[in-house]
Design a protein around this motif. Structure first.
Motif, PDB file in Angstrom:
ATOM      1  N   TRP A   8       4.107   1.203  -5.681  1.00 52.82           N
ATOM      2  CA  TRP A   8       5.331   1.535  -4.937  1.00 52.82           C
ATOM      3  C   TRP A   8       5.886   0.253  -4.351  1.00 52.82           C
ATOM      4  CZ3 TRP A   8       7.597   1.263  -0.142  1.00 52.82           C
ATOM      5  CH2 TRP A   8       8.687   2.111   0.077  1.00 52.82           C
ATOM      6  N   SER A   9       7.211   0.167  -4.207  1.00 52.71           N
ATOM      7  CA  SER A   9       7.826  -0.955  -3.484  1.00 52.71           C
ATOM      8  C   SER A   9       9.070  -0.453  -2.779  1.00 52.71           C
ATOM      9  CB  SER A   9       8.164  -2.115  -4.431  1.00 52.71           C
ATOM     10  OG  SER A   9       9.162  -1.740  -5.337  1.00 52.71           O
ATOM     11  N   GLY A  10       9.331  -1.059  -1.627  1.00 59.72           N
ATOM     12  CA  GLY A  10      10.494  -0.663  -0.838  1.00 59.72           C
ATOM     13  C   GLY A  10      10.392  -1.191   0.580  1.00 59.72           C
ATOM     14  N   HIS A  11      11.009  -0.456   1.508  1.00 59.48           N
ATOM     15  CA  HIS A  11      11.062  -0.877   2.908  1.00 59.48           C
ATOM     16  C   HIS A  11       9.661  -0.999   3.514  1.00 59.48           C
ATOM     17  CE1 HIS A  11      15.357  -0.563   2.985  1.00 59.48           C
ATOM     18  NE2 HIS A  11      15.312   0.697   2.612  1.00 59.48           N
ATOM     19  N   ARG A  12       9.522  -1.945   4.410  1.00 58.83           N
ATOM     20  CA  ARG A  12       8.212  -2.256   4.987  1.00 58.83           C
ATOM     21  C   ARG A  12       7.550  -1.061   5.666  1.00 58.83           C
ATOM     22  NH1 ARG A  12       6.595  -7.235   9.029  1.00 58.83           N
ATOM     23  NH2 ARG A  12       4.401  -6.660   9.182  1.00 58.83           N
ATOM     24  N   GLU A  13       8.304  -0.316   6.467  1.00 57.11           N
ATOM     25  CA  GLU A  13       7.709   0.797   7.211  1.00 57.11           C
ATOM     26  C   GLU A  13       7.112   1.836   6.274  1.00 57.11           C
ATOM     27  OE1 GLU A  13      10.771  -0.408   7.746  1.00 57.11           O
ATOM     28  OE2 GLU A  13      10.467  -1.402   9.673  1.00 57.11           O
ATOM     29  N   LEU A  14       7.828   2.174   5.200  1.00 54.25           N
ATOM     30  CA  LEU A  14       7.302   3.129   4.232  1.00 54.25           C
ATOM     31  C   LEU A  14       6.128   2.537   3.464  1.00 54.25           C
ATOM     32  CD1 LEU A  14      10.545   4.794   2.864  1.00 54.25           C
ATOM     33  CD2 LEU A  14       8.784   5.817   4.317  1.00 54.25           C
ATOM     34  N   ALA A  15       6.219   1.249   3.125  1.00 50.46           N
ATOM     35  CA  ALA A  15       5.115   0.591   2.419  1.00 50.46           C
ATOM     36  C   ALA A  15       3.847   0.661   3.266  1.00 50.46           C
ATOM     37  CB  ALA A  15       5.469  -0.863   2.098  1.00 50.46           C
ATOM     38  N   GLU A  16       3.961   0.431   4.559  1.00 55.35           N
ATOM     39  CA  GLU A  16       2.801   0.500   5.454  1.00 55.35           C
ATOM     40  C   GLU A  16       2.237   1.917   5.498  1.00 55.35           C
ATOM     41  OE1 GLU A  16       4.554  -1.025   9.037  1.00 55.35           O
ATOM     42  OE2 GLU A  16       4.005  -3.091   8.567  1.00 55.35           O
ATOM     43  N   LEU A  17       3.123   2.909   5.542  1.00 58.65           N
ATOM     44  CA  LEU A  17       2.702   4.306   5.584  1.00 58.65           C
ATOM     45  C   LEU A  17       1.958   4.689   4.302  1.00 58.65           C
ATOM     46  CD1 LEU A  17       2.906   7.125   6.994  1.00 58.65           C
ATOM     47  CD2 LEU A  17       4.976   7.461   5.627  1.00 58.65           C
ATOM     48  N   TYR A  18       2.521   4.354   3.151  1.00 55.59           N
ATOM     49  CA  TYR A  18       1.888   4.701   1.880  1.00 55.59           C
ATOM     50  C   TYR A  18       0.592   3.920   1.671  1.00 55.59           C
ATOM     51  CZ  TYR A  18       6.430   6.841   0.980  1.00 55.59           C
ATOM     52  OH  TYR A  18       7.576   7.598   1.062  1.00 55.59           O
ATOM     53  N   TRP A  19       0.589   2.651   2.062  1.00 59.29           N
ATOM     54  CA  TRP A  19      -0.623   1.827   1.946  1.00 59.29           C
ATOM     55  C   TRP A  19      -1.764   2.470   2.739  1.00 59.29           C
ATOM     56  CZ3 TRP A  19      -4.041  -0.736   5.035  1.00 59.29           C
ATOM     57  CH2 TRP A  19      -4.826  -1.731   4.445  1.00 59.29           C
ATOM     58  N   ALA A  20      -1.464   2.851   3.978  1.00 59.74           N
ATOM     59  CA  ALA A  20      -2.490   3.455   4.833  1.00 59.74           C
ATOM     60  C   ALA A  20      -2.960   4.790   4.255  1.00 59.74           C
ATOM     61  CB  ALA A  20      -1.948   3.649   6.248  1.00 59.74           C
ATOM     62  N   GLY A  21      -2.047   5.588   3.745  1.00 62.79           N
ATOM     63  CA  GLY A  21      -2.418   6.875   3.161  1.00 62.79           C
ATOM     64  C   GLY A  21      -3.309   6.720   1.949  1.00 62.79           C
ATOM     65  N   LEU A  22      -3.023   5.744   1.107  1.00 61.47           N
ATOM     66  CA  LEU A  22      -3.853   5.503  -0.069  1.00 61.47           C
ATOM     67  C   LEU A  22      -5.224   4.964   0.325  1.00 61.47           C
ATOM     68  CD1 LEU A  22      -1.129   4.057  -2.452  1.00 61.47           C
ATOM     69  CD2 LEU A  22      -2.228   6.317  -2.590  1.00 61.47           C
ATOM     70  N   ARG A  23      -5.240   4.098   1.322  1.00 64.92           N
ATOM     71  CA  ARG A  23      -6.527   3.567   1.792  1.00 64.92           C
ATOM     72  C   ARG A  23      -7.371   4.677   2.401  1.00 64.92           C
ATOM     73  NH1 ARG A  23      -7.862  -1.467   5.834  1.00 64.92           N
ATOM     74  NH2 ARG A  23     -10.098  -1.269   5.609  1.00 64.92           N
ATOM     75  N   GLU A  24      -6.747   5.544   3.194  1.00 67.53           N
ATOM     76  CA  GLU A  24      -7.470   6.672   3.789  1.00 67.53           C
ATOM     77  C   GLU A  24      -7.987   7.625   2.718  1.00 67.53           C
ATOM     78  OE1 GLU A  24      -4.760   8.406   6.583  1.00 67.53           O
ATOM     79  OE2 GLU A  24      -4.877   6.677   7.926  1.00 67.53           O
ATOM     80  N   SER A  25      -7.340   7.635   1.563  1.00 60.36           N
ATOM     81  CA  SER A  25      -7.775   8.473   0.445  1.00 60.36           C
ATOM     82  C   SER A  25      -8.914   7.811  -0.340  1.00 60.36           C
ATOM     83  CB  SER A  25      -6.600   8.744  -0.497  1.00 60.36           C
ATOM     84  OG  SER A  25      -5.611   9.494   0.158  1.00 60.36           O
ATOM     85  N   GLY A  26      -9.321   6.611   0.072  1.00 60.25           N
ATOM     86  CA  GLY A  26     -10.460   5.955  -0.536  1.00 60.25           C
ATOM     87  C   GLY A  26     -10.134   4.930  -1.604  1.00 60.25           C
ATOM     88  N   LEU A  27      -8.847   4.670  -1.833  1.00 61.36           N
ATOM     89  CA  LEU A  27      -8.495   3.678  -2.842  1.00 61.36           C
ATOM     90  C   LEU A  27      -8.697   2.277  -2.288  1.00 61.36           C
ATOM     91  CD1 LEU A  27      -5.318   5.170  -4.531  1.00 61.36           C
ATOM     92  CD2 LEU A  27      -7.719   5.629  -4.970  1.00 61.36           C
ATOM     93  N   THR A  28      -8.952   1.336  -3.172  1.00 64.72           N
ATOM     94  CA  THR A  28      -9.119  -0.067  -2.797  1.00 64.72           C
ATOM     95  C   THR A  28      -7.756  -0.728  -2.849  1.00 64.72           C
ATOM     96  OG1 THR A  28     -11.344  -0.044  -3.725  1.00 64.72           O
ATOM     97  CG2 THR A  28     -10.348  -2.204  -3.322  1.00 64.72           C
ATOM     98  N   MET A  29      -7.306  -1.218  -1.704  1.00 63.44           N
ATOM     99  CA  MET A  29      -5.947  -1.716  -1.571  1.00 63.44           C
ATOM    100  C   MET A  29      -5.908  -3.242  -1.411  1.00 63.44           C
ATOM    101  SD  MET A  29      -4.453   1.190  -1.738  1.00 63.44           S
ATOM    102  CE  MET A  29      -2.784   0.615  -1.460  1.00 63.44           C
ATOM    103  N   ALA A  30      -4.911  -3.847  -2.022  1.00 64.70           N
ATOM    104  CA  ALA A  30      -4.611  -5.252  -1.758  1.00 64.70           C
ATOM    105  C   ALA A  30      -3.742  -5.306  -0.508  1.00 64.70           C
ATOM    106  CB  ALA A  30      -3.859  -5.868  -2.946  1.00 64.70           C
ATOM    107  N   PRO A  31      -3.706  -6.436   0.186  1.00 64.58           N
ATOM    108  CA  PRO A  31      -2.771  -6.561   1.313  1.00 64.58           C
ATOM    109  C   PRO A  31      -1.330  -6.346   0.827  1.00 64.58           C
ATOM    110  CG  PRO A  31      -4.302  -8.397   1.276  1.00 64.58           C
ATOM    111  CD  PRO A  31      -4.490  -7.648  -0.010  1.00 64.58           C
ATOM    112  N   LEU A  32      -0.493  -5.839   1.710  1.00 64.90           N
ATOM    113  CA  LEU A  32       0.922  -5.668   1.362  1.00 64.90           C
ATOM    114  C   LEU A  32       1.507  -7.033   0.989  1.00 64.90           C
ATOM    115  CD1 LEU A  32       2.274  -3.230   4.065  1.00 64.90           C
ATOM    116  CD2 LEU A  32       2.008  -2.776   1.632  1.00 64.90           C
ATOM    117  N   GLU A  33       2.348  -7.047  -0.018  1.00 63.77           N
ATOM    118  CA  GLU A  33       3.011  -8.277  -0.456  1.00 63.77           C
ATOM    119  C   GLU A  33       4.508  -8.078  -0.380  1.00 63.77           C
ATOM    120  OE1 GLU A  33       1.834  -9.595  -4.317  1.00 63.77           O
ATOM    121  OE2 GLU A  33      -0.299  -9.583  -3.828  1.00 63.77           O
ATOM    122  N   GLN A  34       5.206  -9.180  -0.183  1.00 70.20           N
ATOM    123  CA  GLN A  34       6.653  -9.129  -0.175  1.00 70.20           C
ATOM    124  C   GLN A  34       7.172  -9.879  -1.346  1.00 70.20           C
ATOM    125  OE1 GLN A  34       8.599 -10.683   3.287  1.00 70.20           O
ATOM    126  NE2 GLN A  34      10.227  -9.197   3.076  1.00 70.20           N
TER     127      GLN A  34
END
Length: 93
Positions: free
Chosen positions: A67-93
């Motif tokens: 996913w890519s887009g506005h920072r606030e939504l990116a943070e929300l989706y990143w956190a949701g995926l991490r809470e679901s157990g996925l391995t996440m890279a730091p957010l990139e711009q």
């Protein structure tokens, strides 16, 4: 005298800057089905079948922008995926 101004912002056209990227990394503890389920549950407009396609890309490339887009939504989706157990890279711009 006329002055030329060059725009350097190559964002989404909203004036808010470059889109932020949510990136999922490949790991050894999530199944394709689990990744697809998490992606379809957390990300808007991602079906389970599309999630399977993204899971395949993550597996083969080692990572994928899901996913890519506005920072606030990116943070929300990143956190949701991490809470679901996925391995996440730091957010990139």
């Amino acid at each position: 005298m006329t002055q030329t101004v060059e725009r350097t912002n190559r964002g989404s056209g909203t004036g808010l800057g470059t889109p932020w990227k949510v990136i999922v990394l490949n790991d050894n503890h999530n199944t394709f089905e689990g990744v697809a389920a998490a992606l379809s549950r957390v990300l808007p407009n991602v079906s389970y079948d599309h999630g399977l396609s993204l899971a395949d890309r993550i597996h083969n490339a080692g990572r994928a922008i899901v996913w890519s887009g506005h920072r606030e939504l990116a943070e929300l989706y990143w956190a949701g995926l991490r809470e679901s157990g996925l391995t996440m890279a730091p957010l990139e711009q």
